[in-house]
Design an enzyme around this catalytic site. Structure first.
Site, PDB file in Angstrom:
ATOM      1  N   GLU A   8       0.828  -1.228   0.000  1.00  0.00           N
ATOM      2  CA  GLU A   8       0.000   0.000   0.000  1.00  0.00           C
ATOM      3  C   GLU A   8       0.854   1.266   0.000  1.00  0.00           C
ATOM      4  O   GLU A   8       0.567   2.229   0.697  1.00  0.00           O
ATOM      5  CB  GLU A   8      -0.988  -0.019   1.177  1.00  0.00           C
ATOM      6  CG  GLU A   8      -2.084  -1.056   0.975  1.00  0.00           C
ATOM      7  CD  GLU A   8      -3.244  -0.939   1.948  1.00  0.00           C
ATOM      8  OE1 GLU A   8      -3.546   0.175   2.398  1.00  0.00           O
ATOM      9  OE2 GLU A   8      -3.839  -1.990   2.238  1.00  0.00           O
TER      10      GLU A   8
HETATM   11  C1  LIG Z   1       1.887  -9.714   1.009  1.00  0.00           C
HETATM   12  C2  LIG Z   1       1.656  -8.779  -0.110  1.00  0.00           C
HETATM   13  C3  LIG Z   1       0.370  -8.346  -0.402  1.00  0.00           C
HETATM   14  C4  LIG Z   1       0.148  -7.477  -1.476  1.00  0.00           C
HETATM   15  N1  LIG Z   1      -1.133  -7.132  -1.825  1.00  0.00           N
HETATM   16  C5  LIG Z   1      -1.359  -6.455  -2.980  1.00  0.00           C
HETATM   17  C6  LIG Z   1      -2.681  -6.250  -3.478  1.00  0.00           C
HETATM   18  O1  LIG Z   1      -3.663  -6.650  -2.866  1.00  0.00           O
HETATM   19  N2  LIG Z   1      -2.835  -5.614  -4.664  1.00  0.00           N
HETATM   20  C7  LIG Z   1      -1.771  -5.161  -5.380  1.00  0.00           C
HETATM   21  O2  LIG Z   1      -1.979  -4.597  -6.443  1.00  0.00           O
HETATM   22  N3  LIG Z   1      -0.505  -5.307  -4.922  1.00  0.00           N
HETATM   23  C8  LIG Z   1      -0.280  -5.960  -3.751  1.00  0.00           C
HETATM   24  N4  LIG Z   1       0.996  -6.155  -3.298  1.00  0.00           N
HETATM   25  C9  LIG Z   1       2.096  -5.535  -3.992  1.00  0.00           C
HETATM   26  C10 LIG Z   1       2.737  -4.425  -3.198  1.00  0.00           C
HETATM   27  O3  LIG Z   1       1.916  -3.303  -3.193  1.00  0.00           O
HETATM   28  C11 LIG Z   1       4.122  -4.204  -3.793  1.00  0.00           C
HETATM   29  O4  LIG Z   1       4.950  -5.201  -3.247  1.00  0.00           O
HETATM   30  C12 LIG Z   1       4.670  -2.843  -3.547  1.00  0.00           C
HETATM   31  O5  LIG Z   1       3.976  -1.925  -4.320  1.00  0.00           O
HETATM   32  C13 LIG Z   1       6.155  -2.743  -3.872  1.00  0.00           C
HETATM   33  O6  LIG Z   1       6.400  -3.251  -5.135  1.00  0.00           O
HETATM   34  P1  LIG Z   1       7.565  -4.338  -5.352  1.00  0.00           P
HETATM   35  O7  LIG Z   1       7.444  -5.342  -4.279  1.00  0.00           O
HETATM   36  O8  LIG Z   1       7.521  -4.796  -6.755  1.00  0.00           O
HETATM   37  O9  LIG Z   1       8.882  -3.541  -5.082  1.00  0.00           O
HETATM   38  P2  LIG Z   1       9.725  -2.694  -6.143  1.00  0.00           P
HETATM   39  O10 LIG Z   1       8.860  -1.665  -6.769  1.00  0.00           O
HETATM   40  O11 LIG Z   1      10.464  -3.607  -7.031  1.00  0.00           O
HETATM   41  O12 LIG Z   1      10.721  -1.953  -5.169  1.00  0.00           O
HETATM   42  C14 LIG Z   1      11.799  -2.636  -4.502  1.00  0.00           C
HETATM   43  C15 LIG Z   1      12.356  -1.672  -3.460  1.00  0.00           C
HETATM   44  O13 LIG Z   1      12.789  -0.474  -4.096  1.00  0.00           O
HETATM   45  C16 LIG Z   1      12.116   0.653  -3.534  1.00  0.00           C
HETATM   46  N5  LIG Z   1      11.853   1.598  -4.598  1.00  0.00           N
HETATM   47  C17 LIG Z   1      11.143   1.414  -5.732  1.00  0.00           C
HETATM   48  N6  LIG Z   1      11.116   2.525  -6.470  1.00  0.00           N
HETATM   49  C18 LIG Z   1      11.838   3.448  -5.793  1.00  0.00           C
HETATM   50  C19 LIG Z   1      12.192   4.805  -6.031  1.00  0.00           C
HETATM   51  N7  LIG Z   1      11.791   5.459  -7.115  1.00  0.00           N
HETATM   52  N8  LIG Z   1      12.950   5.444  -5.115  1.00  0.00           N
HETATM   53  C20 LIG Z   1      13.354   4.817  -3.991  1.00  0.00           C
HETATM   54  N9  LIG Z   1      13.060   3.546  -3.721  1.00  0.00           N
HETATM   55  C21 LIG Z   1      12.295   2.867  -4.594  1.00  0.00           C
HETATM   56  C22 LIG Z   1      10.852   0.097  -2.924  1.00  0.00           C
HETATM   57  O14 LIG Z   1      10.361   0.909  -1.881  1.00  0.00           O
HETATM   58  C23 LIG Z   1      11.329  -1.237  -2.418  1.00  0.00           C
HETATM   59  O15 LIG Z   1      11.981  -1.056  -1.193  1.00  0.00           O
HETATM   60  C24 LIG Z   1       1.239  -7.011  -2.232  1.00  0.00           C
HETATM   61  C25 LIG Z   1       2.534  -7.435  -1.917  1.00  0.00           C
HETATM   62  C26 LIG Z   1       2.749  -8.316  -0.891  1.00  0.00           C
HETATM   63  C27 LIG Z   1       4.140  -8.791  -0.622  1.00  0.00           C
END
Ligand SMILES: Cc1cc2nc3c(=O)[nH]c(=O)nc-3n(C[C@H](O)[C@H](O)[C@H](O)COP(=O)(O)OP(=O)(O)OC[C@H]3O[C@@H](n4cnc5c(N)ncnc54)[C@H](O)[C@@H]3O)c2cc1C
Length: 644
Positions: free
Chosen positions: A423
């Protein structure tokens, strides 16, 4: 040219443009934090602090629900069992349905309970203190699932069709994330192709969809392969072409019904489009902005349980001749937990009340609450584990089997950690707030630092926009009065508000100085920007804390004097942090660290990874499948990651 289904080429520039276009730019109502970034300490927006109603003051209808829910959780739900089995027991989900818990936020005319934000968040607070799995189930369903975007943007027809079903307990989910797109959903690939009949054909795959394996209804964000515009749709999980590909399992939240869902030529009727075509990303981001208060309110519940665990254990457990809580190292942790818990509740309750009153724009406050409360709650859980020592690390079932009190700190830790990631991760919350911090300056002075603008345009903007604005704004950011006798009505806590007032002006000057010094590079100076956001969040917490303590005293509450003690301690700690953050703005290792990180990423420090086992994958193999049309980034190192 026909696209491969579910694959659309989106350049980084297009994604950035779309993300910016989808930002909620309008500020129709005032925001305390937005004003703060401009150097205006608008105490009038948060004071008098709106204390939440006492149990006796609550609407009888809500009170009856809350008491029945609490009783059901106490007598019929075993969080350790849910964790161990990794499933939601049917009787629990049915029990929640019967109580109407799936329709708490849905207006009564659509069959819901029509709770206010304050009422709903009081329930999330309770769940946060009890069970992360159930919190996630309910929150994914109604903080971000189908009810929320429909309430905000849905047509009357869609609301009438789906909200009663959601209220009756059909579970919903929010499907935005994909393997390639997490934090930057503007590049999402799931496609929604318009048919000649005006319907849509959905193709693609969504990742980590919470409630996905048990959902009846989904909100799906997908893009038109021709126009590349993103739209949001209500999709029924039972429709042909919707398939659960995989149930995901995690470190915690073991019962989370989280899925990879594929869509193959799923026909979505035109009327299931939410809002206007092409507004899908804005709808998704607004839904998240609006639903963002559940996690910080749940976090307050979690922090309070930790406080209780620590208080009891540290007073009882005797080591080296006295209770561990009387050894200074542990005593300090306990004081921190108490003070931070008070501050966490102060900001979460404030933003929640502001949301109900509707007179404020609370996007920034909700983001601040999400970031700050998850950061603090995680720290508190970590310290709770430390204070419980070995028992913190032991599972509650193992403790029970040995005849000890089954306190599941390790479960709480596993379940809680995700709150800093989903979120809107902590980093994304910082970025979101930083963008708003510089917004006014970009509006006024953006062209001066824009390399694409010519000299003539820059000169015109300098004379017409910058000069008139900064000639009065900048000097007045120095000239305010944040000293005695201002805020005297706050008594012993007045000094903290004076500090907040002075620091607010200092913060806005620092934003401006950052723009002057770093120019267009400021957007990449995340360490600088994040410190500014951290200062704002601390000042928000300080102000909320003082105002809450003051309101408790004004209301003649029994706990007022004790609240003032916690408020004072919190503000003292916060002031030290703010001073340190200001200092680090201009004295830091930011450039050096960034350079070292680049060298680490390029494999130049892989020499340090010797003597280890595991993670034999190459850097290239760690990448998700690349998006069609985008050349994969060259892997920085060709050797196995972590291989010795
Ligand atoms: C248990 C669980 C439940 C979830 N439920 C849902 C759901 O119901 N619906 C849904 O749509 N999604 C859901 N998600 C997805 C969740 O919202 C994403 O995991 C989240 O948006 C982060 O994306 P990512 O994991 O791909 O990380 P990435 O985007 O790959 O990022 C990896 C790291 O880099 C950091 N990062 C990324 N971009 C930047 C930037 N520009 N500057 C600095 N730091 C950055 C991030 O903060 C993170 O620490 C869920 C995920 C999990 C694990």
């Amino acid at each position: 040219m026909a696209q491969e289904p579910g694959k659309v080429k989106v350049s980084e520039a297009e994604a950035m443009e779309l993300a910016e276009a989808s930002r909620q730019k309008e500020w129709r109502r005032p925001s305390f934090l937005r004003e703060m970034f401009l150097g205006n300490f608008r105490l009038d927006l948060v004071h008098p602090y709106p204390l939440p109603p006492t149990d006796e003051e609550e609407r009888p209808e809500f009170r009856a629900f809350y008491v029945a829910l609490r009783e059901m959780l106490r007598t019929e739900v075993d969080p350790a069992e849910i964790d161990a089995t990794g499933e939601y027991p049917d009787h629990v989900v049915d029990g929640l349905r019967k109580l109407g818990a799936f329709g708490m936020k849905i207006p009564k005319e659509y069959g819901g309970l029509g709770f206010s934000q304050v009422e709903y968040q009081k329930v999330m607070h309770l769940f946060g203190s009890f069970d992360g799995n159930l919190s996630a189930l309910l929150s994914a369903h109604q903080s971000i699932g189908v009810p929320q975007p429909l309430k905000l943007f849905g047509s009357e027809e869609l609301k009438t069709k789906y909200l009663p079903r959601c209220a009756a307990g059909e579970i919903s989910a929010f499907a935005l994330t994909e393997a390639q797109v997490g934090s930057d959903p503007a590049r999402l690939q799931t496609s929604a192709e318009k048919t000649p009949e005006g319907d849509y054909l959905l193709n693609g795959e969504k990742l980590w969809c919470t409630n996905g394996t048990i959902a009846d209804l989904l909100v799906v964000m997908a893009r038109d392969p021709e126009t590349k515009k993103i739209s949001a749709f209500v999709v029924e999980a039972g429709w042909e072409g919707v398939k659960i590909e995989h149930r995901c399992h995690f470190m915690g939240l073991r019962a989370l019904a989280n899925a990879v869902i594929s869509f193959t030529d799923v026909r979505v009727p035109a009327e299931n489009l939410i809002g206007e075509e092409g507004r899908g990303l804005k709808i998704a981001l607004s839904t998240l902005n609006d639903g963002r208060l559940s996690i910080p309110n749940g976090s307050v519940g979690t922090a309070k349980v930790c406080l209780k665990i620590c208080r009891k254990w540290a007073a009882e457990r005797v080591q080296w001749g006295k209770p561990v809580g009387e050894h200074e190292a542990i005593a300090h942790k306990i004081a921190d937990i108490a003070a931070y818990t008070f501050a966490m509740e102060a900001i979460a309750d404030l933003a929640t009340q502001m949301s109900d009153r509707g007179a404020h724009d609370i996007r920034l406050e909700a983001a601040a609450c999400k970031e700050w409360n998850t950061f603090r709650a995680w720290q508190i859980i970590d310290e709770t584990m430390q204070i419980r020592g070995g028992r913190g690390y032991e599972t509650e079932r193992s403790l029970a089997a040995r005849g000890e009190e089954p306190i599941g700190v390790e479960r709480m830790m596993r379940d809680y950690r995700i709150n800093k990631i989903f979120e809107g991760s902590s980093e994304i919350m910082h970025l979101f707030m930083a963008r708003e911090a510089v917004d006014k300056h970009l509006e006024v002075a953006g062209s001066i630092i824009d390399p694409k603008k010519g000299m003539e345009e820059k000169a015109a903007d300098f004379l017409q926009k910058m000069l008139p604005f900064y000639a009065s704004w900048y000097p007045t950011r120095w000239l305010g009065w944040g000293r005695f006798p201002r805020f005297q009505e706050f008594g012993a806590l007045a000094g903290h508000l004076r500090f907040a007032e002075r620091s607010t002006r200092r913060l806005s000057r620092a934003v401006f100085h950052g723009m002057v010094v770093h120019g267009p590079k400021l957007q990449n100076k995340q360490a600088f920007l994040f410190r500014l956001v951290d200062v704002a969040n601390e000042l928000f917490a300080t102000t909320a804390t003082v105002c809450r303590a003051h309101a408790l005293a004004e209301a003649g509450r029994d706990e007022a004097a004790k609240a003032a003690e916690l408020a004072d301690l919190f503000c003292r700690m916060s002031r030290r942090r703010v001073r340190a953050l200001f200092g680090e703005l201009w004295s830091n290792d930011d450039v050096r660290k960034y350079k070292t990180a680049k060298r680490v990423l390029a494999g130049q420090h892989a020499w340090l990874e010797t003597g280890i086992l595991g993670l034999e994958a190459t850097a290239r193999e760690l990448q998700p499948e690349p998006v069609v049309g985008e050349a994969p980034e060259p892997a920085p190192v060709d050797r196995p990651v972590g291989a010795s």
